[in-house]
Write a protein that holds these residues in place. Sequence first.
Motif, PDB file in Angstrom:
ATOM      1  N   ALA A  97      66.056  44.327  -1.656  1.00  0.00           N
ATOM      2  CA  ALA A  97      65.961  42.913  -1.816  1.00  0.00           C
ATOM      3  C   ALA A  97      64.116  42.070  -2.072  1.00  0.00           C
ATOM      4  N   GLY A  98      64.303  41.605  -2.700  1.00  0.00           N
ATOM      5  CA  GLY A  98      63.588  41.113  -3.621  1.00  0.00           C
ATOM      6  C   GLY A  98      63.831  40.418  -4.822  1.00  0.00           C
ATOM      7  N   PRO A  99      63.517  39.748  -6.322  1.00  0.00           N
ATOM      8  CA  PRO A  99      63.274  38.635  -6.921  1.00  0.00           C
ATOM      9  C   PRO A  99      64.667  38.985  -7.823  1.00  0.00           C
ATOM     10  N   CYS A 100      65.398  38.203  -8.291  1.00  0.00           N
ATOM     11  CA  CYS A 100      66.514  38.350  -8.571  1.00  0.00           C
ATOM     12  C   CYS A 100      66.862  37.617 -10.103  1.00  0.00           C
ATOM     13  N   GLY A 101      67.947  37.516 -10.796  1.00  0.00           N
ATOM     14  CA  GLY A 101      68.299  36.061 -11.553  1.00  0.00           C
ATOM     15  C   GLY A 101      69.271  36.465 -12.169  1.00  0.00           C
ATOM     16  N   PRO A 102      69.843  34.973 -12.729  1.00  0.00           N
ATOM     17  CA  PRO A 102      70.707  35.485 -14.590  1.00  0.00           C
ATOM     18  C   PRO A 102      69.843  35.984 -15.891  1.00  0.00           C
ATOM     19  N   SER A 103      70.803  36.393 -16.352  1.00  0.00           N
ATOM     20  CA  SER A 103      70.184  37.021 -17.872  1.00  0.00           C
ATOM     21  C   SER A 103      71.324  36.589 -18.395  1.00  0.00           C
ATOM     22  N   ALA A 122      64.424  33.549 -11.224  1.00  0.00           N
ATOM     23  CA  ALA A 122      64.726  32.581 -10.470  1.00  0.00           C
ATOM     24  C   ALA A 122      64.792  32.703  -8.737  1.00  0.00           C
ATOM     25  N   HIS A 123      66.100  33.737  -8.501  1.00  0.00           N
ATOM     26  CA  HIS A 123      65.850  33.778  -6.999  1.00  0.00           C
ATOM     27  C   HIS A 123      65.436  34.770  -6.303  1.00  0.00           C
ATOM     28  N   ILE A 124      65.702  34.804  -5.212  1.00  0.00           N
ATOM     29  CA  ILE A 124      65.742  35.959  -3.694  1.00  0.00           C
ATOM     30  C   ILE A 124      66.833  36.738  -3.310  1.00  0.00           C
ATOM     31  N   GLN A 125      67.020  37.780  -2.913  1.00  0.00           N
ATOM     32  CA  GLN A 125      68.447  38.413  -2.505  1.00  0.00           C
ATOM     33  C   GLN A 125      67.651  39.082  -1.336  1.00  0.00           C
ATOM     34  N   VAL A 143      69.690  34.186  -0.703  1.00  0.00           N
ATOM     35  CA  VAL A 143      69.107  34.030  -0.183  1.00  0.00           C
ATOM     36  C   VAL A 143      68.581  32.810  -0.787  1.00  0.00           C
ATOM     37  N   GLY A 144      67.541  32.729  -1.072  1.00  0.00           N
ATOM     38  CA  GLY A 144      66.824  31.163  -1.594  1.00  0.00           C
ATOM     39  C   GLY A 144      66.028  31.602  -3.215  1.00  0.00           C
ATOM     40  N   ASP A 145      65.271  30.722  -3.637  1.00  0.00           N
ATOM     41  CA  ASP A 145      64.903  30.633  -4.897  1.00  0.00           C
ATOM     42  C   ASP A 145      63.330  31.096  -4.548  1.00  0.00           C
ATOM     43  N   LEU A 146      62.589  31.693  -5.949  1.00  0.00           N
ATOM     44  CA  LEU A 146      61.802  31.995  -5.702  1.00  0.00           C
ATOM     45  C   LEU A 146      60.350  30.858  -6.073  1.00  0.00           C
ATOM     46  N   PRO A 147      59.012  30.755  -5.363  1.00  0.00           N
ATOM     47  CA  PRO A 147      58.706  29.235  -5.643  1.00  0.00           C
ATOM     48  C   PRO A 147      58.315  29.260  -6.793  1.00  0.00           C
TER      49      PRO A 147
END
Length: 874
Positions: free
Chosen positions: A159-165, A200-203, A210-214
């Motif tokens: 769980a934590g930050p994630c994003g496309p590349s 950009a996101h949170i998983q 499940v959401g976006d990073l601030p």
Amino acid sequence: MQIQQIRTTFLDFFEERGHTVVPSASLIPIDPTLLLTVAGMVPFKPYLLGEEPAPYPRATSVQKCIRTGDIDIVGTTARHMTFFEMLGSFSFGDYFKKEACRYAFDLMTDGFGFDPERLWYTVHETDDDAAEIWIDEIGVPAERVQRGGKDNFWQMGVAGPCGPSSEIFYDRGERYGHGGGAIGGDEDRFVEIWNLVFMAHIQDVPYNIVGDLPARNIDTGAGLERIGMVLQGTETLFETDEVRTIIAAAEKTTQTKFGASSGADVSLKILADHGRAVTHLINDKVVPSNEGRGYILRRLLRRAVRHGYTLGSTDLVIPTMVDATIDAMGEAYPSLIENRDSILTLAEREEVQFRKTLEAGNQLLDAELTTLDEGGTFSGGIAFKLHDTFGFPVELTQEILAERGIGLDRAEFDVEMDAQRERARAAFKGAGAADAADLYRTLLRGVDPTEFVGYSDETGTATMLAILREGESVARAERGQDIEMFLDKTPFYAEAGGQMGDTGTLTTPTGTVVVSDTQHALQGLHGHRGTVTTGYVQAGQEVTAVIDHKRREYLRKNHTGTHLLHAALRDVVGDHVQQAGSLVAPDRLRFDFNHYSAVPLEELREVELLVNEQVIDNSAVDTVVTSKTEAEQMGAIAFFGDKYGDEVRVVKTGSFSTEFCGGTHVSSTGQVGPLLLISEGSVGSNVRRVEALTGVRAYEHLVGLRRELEGVAAELRVQPGNVLAAARDLNSRMADREARIAQFEAQTRTETASTLADGVETIKGASLLVVGQDDADAGELRALAYQLRDQIGTGVAIVGSVNAGKGVLVGIVSDDLLADGISAGDFVGPAAQILGGGGSRDPQLSQAGGPNGDRMAEALEKARSLAHDALASR
């Protein structure tokens, strides 16, 4: 474009666009979940994950990295290395996709001069924004922007930050394969040169957003050697200019030409790659060992040595690889040049040590392989012997077996290793730390870093932000429960840099917690571990935090003492001394350092004197918070295991010592009190350890020694100041008396031997004498046997004795009978079996014995009978 020019072009490009140039971090990461720095983003991980505020909005770096996951194929492909450099650009909540893509395209085409028609791009299948940026904003043909799945999505596996590349590939042309208009799979033709991660996101679970990073972050990484391969038009990474010069050194030292055969080429590439890795690891203070990152260093070095040996090199190969690496990379990494001698010394010692057993190990391996056909299975027990006796890492053995199509019984090897698991356990701590860090990240999401006020305050008020118990976040904890608490600010020092964490109490309006330890749960978050002793505590309460003042004072003394000791060791033993570990405890200090032999007693005395002179001088201990660059210009030395950002804390003890340090210290050196060295020894390959006491502990130690001295003086009936002279006089008198006693005993044995010799019997011109003695030990029997031999001339003498219930036999044969094949072992050994034991089989003087002293008469008769028969049959 040469490799060094690629480095400067990359850094200059991003610096011109507002990025702070950050030097490469050490290969030893601060992150406890990693053994080594494996990617350019590792030093920036706390900023990217929001665990710490970034000191700059944008950054760029050229980061040295090591990965050993593909070590088995290094040298067999064009693109795999264990050591490589990662060109990186980073944004911490500043810019995002549009700027990242534009910067990458402009640098690729304008800065490096890539033909834009040869560049291909991938984006995540759901990332329409990135695709539109490449096609509409930058003007890339749509057919060269392709969609991918999980390969184009970055996540940590928890769980934590994630994003496309988005990945950038270079098309090397049809000579390297037929792409068919698609990138996938044909890595020889399409070379990935840059990866842009849009964090950009949170998983909550992998790949489930499940959401976006601030704050949205950018993390990009481009392989330096891969870009060099494309720009220089080489077939492989190994033929780029810097690496090729190191291969040239390998050619020279092994007398092997690169390109002559594929097998030799693999070995030369491995020598170059592992040579680079070994050089940088040692430069970053990794020492060969059988655990953790030290094991990785040892494996790389010994693997390289084995390939040099395979090429027929009987000379050392690693020093040549180290020298070549420093010559090639010293401009980019000046510390390599500064530390050349110490790197060479350690590398050479490790190779010399391995070469002592390499040939014998190879012989054992070859002998076992002759009994196996292709497809067979090699004994795990033999593999363990190769590991334990000959220093062959099991992976090296597996590699050699794989070359011949033979498997390894790894299960059997693992069983053999169980007895040594305790020593190797530290090598697996990384996985446990990773699990703990992931748990903390999940449980403490949203908890801000702790403000540490303990440099100036020992008490303070704070707010309890979170409570953890048994791996879960709880709102309240009751009396008797063990918990870990997190405050917004604290005077409690969390263990770091060798200094143990503080203890003390946390008191709320409803309860009290006795804190037994303070640790960094995550970087910047102080975990107060303790037990609720009264009432209850709950999250959100105001807390009065009080550290154990007396214990902290002991820690201060020992930490400042550690700095003084480090500086004194460098002055006396040599400036190659580098801290390899430390313990700053309340009752003692322990300091580990890199050195290759025991420190002589006179040098230890000189070190101790030098430290105590500084204590007596009572110099001020000053703390300066400054930039890392200014600290280095001040001559500050880094301590092992500490983390240093752009703003650092420097501790100066007068003009004697200047150290990077985040620990707590006394205000003047006189407060350290006397410092006494109490031990020095080895704790591992090329690592020494000294232990010392300071302050009251040192005084108490001196008082104890004084009492012992006074006790010895009383026994000798002299004043304490005359103990040494009295002891020497006593030793002299004892030695004289022992000599006189020995002379008397020798005379007595001579007389005894003369008397015993009267009982000799003669067999075919040779004498045989078998006798027993009362309460003689083995030494006395041997001396008597020699004298009996001298008395009887040509012959055999056998003597036996019972001492404390155990029987001892000694047999001796004259020199002339040895030539006739008479052996003392032939009759003493069988006789000893009657005594329930055994002994040596030496033909001239044989000693044996056993616990059944009551059967001595029987044993002597057995020996006499065997000796008689041997003499009679000559």
